[in-house]
Scaffold this motif. Sequence first.
Motif: not given
Length: 224
Positions: A129-133, A136-141, A11-14
Amino acid sequence: MSSLVLLHGLGANGRVWDRWPQPRLAPDLPGHGSAPALPAYTFGAMAAAIAETLPVRREVVIVGHSLGGVVALELASGRYGVDVSRVIALGVKVTWSDDDLGRAGALARKPVAWFDTREDAAGRFLKVSGLQGLANPDDPVVDHGLTEADGRWRLAMDPGTFGVGAPDLRRLVAESKADVVLARGELDPMNTDAELHALHDQVVTLPGLGHNAHVEDPGALSIR
């Protein structure tokens, strides 16, 4: 001199490794970010696709998170023409129930979901991706994990990646030609110390960190 390769989780990326403190290669796994989708997802097929992208094939150190940890172990088997000297597999889920596999299979069969706003798509990406918190929504990832078409948004991730299945970790650790460390955040619900110790004698627990320990504290697993 070793080359460092970082492999993200499902669910994530590099771009999830952007804050990593050392020079590295951080490719997208197949079906994630800008990487092409595969006709079918297996750990072997994903490892083969990653091997083709690597500009170096000798003295490679791989840190892989979750799904990326399994792909790292697969690459360390020597079957893909990459000389892996060390693997740190972080946060790999050890025990898979029939319900776990059923839910994953159902997600893999779902059609692509489209969203009317980037905000809604970003929220979905952070959840998947499990990245909540943690981002941020504007993060490059997040940007790298979204695709826009005709004013609508979707995740760049291929839903089929959910269907990769459960790894045979005992076999992968045994077949590895690299030095292997199994690592976990102390608070990670995906595994336990006992499960990892039952698989291998080199286990590292990172105090106070969870499943995404590499994001919570990018320096916690820096390679020395």
